[in-house]
Design a protein around this motif. Structure first.
Motif, mmCIF file in Angstrom:
data_model
loop_
_atom_site.group_PDB
_atom_site.id
_atom_site.type_symbol
_atom_site.label_atom_id
_atom_site.label_comp_id
_atom_site.label_asym_id
_atom_site.label_seq_id
_atom_site.Cartn_x
_atom_site.Cartn_y
_atom_site.Cartn_z
ATOM 1 N N SER A 1 -8.871 -13.599 7.636
ATOM 2 C CA SER A 1 -10.168 -13.407 7.755
ATOM 3 C C SER A 1 -10.863 -14.597 7.654
ATOM 4 N N GLY A 2 -12.205 -14.675 8.039
ATOM 5 C CA GLY A 2 -12.692 -16.196 7.636
ATOM 6 C C GLY A 2 -14.191 -16.129 8.014
ATOM 7 N N GLN A 3 -14.960 -17.300 7.808
ATOM 8 C CA GLN A 3 -16.179 -17.236 8.166
ATOM 9 C C GLN A 3 -16.397 -18.452 8.822
ATOM 10 N N THR A 4 -17.494 -18.490 9.860
ATOM 11 C CA THR A 4 -17.634 -19.868 10.290
ATOM 12 C C THR A 4 -19.129 -20.196 9.856
ATOM 13 N N GLY A 5 -19.747 -21.375 9.800
ATOM 14 C CA GLY A 5 -20.874 -21.913 9.803
ATOM 15 C C GLY A 5 -20.851 -23.364 10.158
ATOM 16 N N THR A 6 -21.993 -23.853 10.017
ATOM 17 C CA THR A 6 -22.189 -25.301 10.686
ATOM 18 C C THR A 6 -21.529 -26.345 9.615
ATOM 19 N N THR A 7 -21.686 -26.027 8.544
ATOM 20 C CA THR A 7 -21.391 -26.982 7.258
ATOM 21 C C THR A 7 -20.209 -26.540 6.571
ATOM 22 N N THR A 8 -20.089 -25.234 6.465
ATOM 23 C CA THR A 8 -18.795 -24.926 5.762
ATOM 24 C C THR A 8 -18.146 -23.763 6.511
ATOM 25 N N GLN A 9 -16.679 -23.711 6.534
ATOM 26 C CA GLN A 9 -16.060 -22.603 7.153
ATOM 27 C C GLN A 9 -14.982 -22.306 6.333
ATOM 28 N N ILE A 10 -14.643 -21.019 6.444
ATOM 29 C CA ILE A 10 -13.859 -20.328 5.394
ATOM 30 C C ILE A 10 -12.675 -19.415 6.022
ATOM 31 N N LEU A 11 -11.571 -19.743 5.494
ATOM 32 C CA LEU A 11 -10.204 -18.824 6.006
ATOM 33 C C LEU A 11 -9.925 -18.284 4.736
ATOM 34 N N ASN A 12 -9.422 -16.814 5.034
ATOM 35 C CA ASN A 12 -8.980 -16.129 3.788
ATOM 36 C C ASN A 12 -7.559 -15.428 4.129
ATOM 37 N N ALA A 13 -6.561 -15.686 3.643
ATOM 38 C CA ALA A 13 -5.258 -15.086 3.759
ATOM 39 C C ALA A 13 -4.657 -14.372 2.578
ATOM 40 N N GLY A 14 -5.538 -13.973 1.765
ATOM 41 C CA GLY A 14 -5.106 -13.253 0.522
ATOM 42 C C GLY A 14 -6.123 -13.288 -0.501
ATOM 43 N N GLN A 15 -5.768 -12.575 -1.540
ATOM 44 C CA GLN A 15 -6.624 -12.364 -2.799
ATOM 45 C C GLN A 15 -5.735 -12.773 -4.002
ATOM 46 N N PRO A 16 -6.195 -13.535 -4.728
ATOM 47 C CA PRO A 16 -7.149 -14.445 -4.505
ATOM 48 C C PRO A 16 -6.399 -15.913 -4.066
ATOM 49 N N ASP A 17 -5.074 -15.686 -3.675
ATOM 50 C CA ASP A 17 -4.764 -16.996 -3.237
ATOM 51 C C ASP A 17 -4.956 -17.273 -1.616
ATOM 52 N N TRP A 18 -4.776 -18.526 -1.270
ATOM 53 C CA TRP A 18 -4.822 -18.814 0.311
ATOM 54 C C TRP A 18 -6.292 -18.503 0.784
ATOM 55 N N MET A 19 -7.186 -18.966 -0.004
ATOM 56 C CA MET A 19 -8.627 -18.919 0.500
ATOM 57 C C MET A 19 -8.993 -20.551 0.709
ATOM 58 N N LEU A 20 -9.088 -20.860 2.036
ATOM 59 C CA LEU A 20 -9.384 -22.281 2.514
ATOM 60 C C LEU A 20 -10.722 -22.450 2.867
ATOM 61 N N THR A 21 -11.486 -23.502 2.103
ATOM 62 C CA THR A 21 -12.656 -23.643 2.334
ATOM 63 C C THR A 21 -13.002 -25.152 3.048
ATOM 64 N N VAL A 22 -13.443 -25.382 4.155
ATOM 65 C CA VAL A 22 -13.492 -26.545 4.783
ATOM 66 C C VAL A 22 -14.935 -26.953 4.883
ATOM 67 N N HIS A 23 -15.274 -28.328 4.289
ATOM 68 C CA HIS A 23 -16.415 -28.635 4.489
ATOM 69 C C HIS A 23 -16.721 -29.841 5.383
ATOM 70 N N ALA A 24 -17.845 -29.600 6.413
ATOM 71 C CA ALA A 24 -18.157 -30.748 7.251
ATOM 72 C C ALA A 24 -18.296 -32.022 6.435
ATOM 73 N N GLY A 25 -18.174 -33.147 7.541
ATOM 74 C CA GLY A 25 -18.323 -34.431 6.984
ATOM 75 C C GLY A 25 -19.505 -34.636 6.136
ATOM 76 N N GLY A 26 -19.566 -35.420 5.039
ATOM 77 C CA GLY A 26 -20.897 -35.876 4.104
ATOM 78 C C GLY A 26 -21.143 -34.659 3.351
ATOM 79 N N GLN A 27 -20.583 -33.496 3.393
ATOM 80 C CA GLN A 27 -20.860 -32.267 2.583
ATOM 81 C C GLN A 27 -20.464 -32.543 1.097
ATOM 82 N N CYS A 28 -19.554 -33.555 1.018
ATOM 83 C CA CYS A 28 -18.802 -33.817 -0.390
ATOM 84 C C CYS A 28 -19.063 -35.159 -0.788
ATOM 85 N N SER A 29 -19.098 -35.536 -1.887
ATOM 86 C CA SER A 29 -19.209 -36.923 -2.249
ATOM 87 C C SER A 29 -18.174 -37.083 -3.547
ATOM 88 N N ALA A 30 -17.510 -38.249 -3.592
ATOM 89 C CA ALA A 30 -16.587 -38.415 -4.460
ATOM 90 C C ALA A 30 -17.110 -39.569 -5.347
#
Lengths: 356, 185
Positions: free
Chosen positions: A108-137
């Motif tokens: 299952s998952g969620q779409t959004g403009t700056t963050t998108q999420i895919l869930n393939a289990g509980q609690p493992d395999w939750m993928l969160t993808v941030h759009a460019g510039g949303q994170c800074s190291a």
């Protein structure tokens, strides 16, 4: 030794007289439910909600544990990995896709403009993808907009597709943090590091995946549109949207927001036999809109923002719940419901164009 | 599903409430604020209950939530809000007649929230530097430096830093000297 004195002081304070608690479980659960309504469409509550909707919608699984013969054609390659991450995702399409997972999972998952999420289990395999510039190291700290906030990049791993990867721990959750494209970061929760690296290496990025299908359309509200918040797999492998965020004008997909306050969130699932809507005396009323029975609940602002809620237990075979949380609602829940075209419970009738 | 979830949550809450309140009290140094903090944490926990209940160590998960909630609320100015209450102040700690203990307690209460949180997770929760860093969401280096700063502040407040100790010793010597002079006179 001061440290010893501190231990003694803390022990003494902790074991001293504890006054009666001013907290009750009923209070907490009531507030929690209210918060849950709001955050259902945001990242953290997604797995639980997905599980509930899966029971109604999903009858099959989507990914098998079979080792892939080859990577998907749109998988990032060494050449594409250095391309910049998109500043915004298309909120009507899932951007990431798992290519391989150990075992069989319902995605299952969620779409959004700056963050998108895919869930393939509980609690493992939750993928969160941030759009460019949303994170800074900065050094060993990675700061990202969103739920988790920041990571301490504890242990560097071999690069994944030529880009840096680390694993870290937040609370008790192990997380693989990796750069999937230049200036774009992703998080993957896991239990087994070797598997996590393999899973991450087979994730594909891009909007070539088919958009979710929608059991509803929004018609006759110029300037308003639906954006997918959460989606689930159908037996044929397509994704069905179960939760939508509504947006209009400048509030459309505000960066970093799950759903802006005062804007509606719509939950759709197949109607359950004998399903009912909750009714609160003094706040709820029953009515008919476009021929469908609905229950409308209006909770005035108190310690929490005001809530409008419209529930239709069975509207053309669909269960509809619409929430607007906020003291200055941009639209009334009844108006939202009146402008929905309900496409029925048969997925064959559903559309990839949620806005009519 | 909801009633089962609520029942599980309520069971967990009643079992863990005393320990969460103790930890919150050490962080806030005030029972009323501690209850506010515990309530805010538990509401969040309810929202994330599925994930928390599935964690390897739910207690550690919740403890982390509580400490982070404490720090985030402090940053948001929560601590500056005035809370009106009809309750009397807490009864005095039976051990608080010890001056040293009182001084230390006051000094701990006067520390900046993050420094106090570091001391509590290290010396009450008994977490090592790495574990404290994970819980607080910072680097081990930050934990070490915050711990050192906090201890330094406490020593100063208690008059135990090297400079202050030296001054006290000089003062004591001077008083002894004056006594001898007076005795000779």
């Amino acid at each position: 030794m001061l440290e010893t004195e501190l231990r003694e002081l803390f022990e003494r304070q902790a074991s001293g007289h504890q006054p009666a608690a001013a907290i009750t479980s009923q209070q907490v659960i009531r507030q929690g439910r209210s918060r849950l309504r709001i955050s259902r469409a945001t990242a953290v509550a997604a797995p639980m909600l997905a599980a509930a909707v899966v029971a109604a919608v999903v009858v099959a699984t989507t990914l098998s544990g079979a080792e892939p013969g080859s990577r998907p054609p749109h998988h990032r390659s060494a050449a594409s990995a250095v391309a910049a991450a998109p500043k915004y995702f298309d909120p009507l399409r899932p951007y990431p896709a798992f290519g391989w997972l150990p075992g069989t999972h319902v995605i299952s998952g969620q779409t959004g403009t700056t963050t998108q999420i895919l869930n393939a289990g509980q609690p493992d395999w939750m993928l969160t993808v941030h759009a460019g510039g949303q994170c800074s190291a900065a050094g060993r700290i990675l700061r990202c907009n969103g739920e988790r906030g920041q990571f301490v990049l504890m242990t560097q791993l071999p690069d994944i597709d030529g880009l840096p990867a680390y694993w870290t721990v937040v609370g008790v959750q192990k997380i693989l943090v990796f750069e999937y494209a230049r200036d774009g970061w992703a998080e993957l929760t896991f239990s087994d590091l070797a598997e996590a690296v393999r899973v991450a290496g087979h994730i594909s990025f891009g909007s070539s995946a088919a958009p979710p299908v929608s059991p509803v359309q929004l018609t006759g509200l110029p300037g308003w549109r639906l954006r997918y918040e959460s989606f689930l797999p159908m037996p044929d492998g397509t994704l069905a949207a179960g939760i939508f965020g509504f947006a209009s004008g400048a509030a459309v997909d505000a960066p970093g927001s799950g759903n802006p306050a005062n804007y509606p969130v719509l939950f759709v699932s197949k109607a359950a036999l004998g399903g009912t809507c909750s009714f609160t005396a003094g706040q709820s009323s029953n009515g008919l809109i476009a021929g469908y029975s609905v229950t409308i609940t209006r909770v005035p602002a108190g310690g929490e923002p005001a809530v409008q809620e419209l529930c239709a237990a069975d509207a053309n075979g669909l269960r509809i719940d619409i929430f607007v949380n906020g003291n200055n609602p941009a639209i009334d829940v009844t108006q939202v419901f009146a402008h929905l075209r309900l496409l029925g419970p048969d997925p064959a009738q559903w559309t990839t164009k949620p806005v009519g | 599903v909801t009633s089962r979830r609520d029942a599980e949550f309520a069971d967990f809450m009643s079992a863990r409430m005393p320990s969460l309140r103790r930890l919150a009290m050490l962080l806030c140094q005030d029972w009323h604020r501690a209850d506010d903090l515990v309530q805010a944490t538990l509401v969040k926990l309810y929202v994330h209950w599925t994930r928390a209940a599935g964690a390897d160590n739910t207690d550690a998960y919740v403890r982390g939530m509580l400490v982070r909630e404490f720090l985030s609320e402090r940053q948001a100015g929560w601590a500056r809000r005035v809370r009106l209450t009809d309750r009397l102040p807490e009864a005095a700690d039976p051990h608080a007649d010890l001056d040293v203990s009182l001084d230390l307690q006051r000094a701990v209460a006067a520390l900046p929230p993050r420094q106090r949180a570091v001391l509590v997770v290290r010396f009450y929760c008994d977490l090592n530097v790495e574990q404290a860093a994970q819980l607080l969401g910072c680097t081990p280096g930050t934990v070490k430096s915050q711990t050192a700063k906090a201890l330094e502040s406490l020593r100063r407040a208690l008059g135990r830093d090297p400079d202050a100790s030296g001054a006290s010793e000089l003062g004591r010597r001077a008083r002894r000297q004056r006594g001898r002079i007076a005795g000779n006179a």
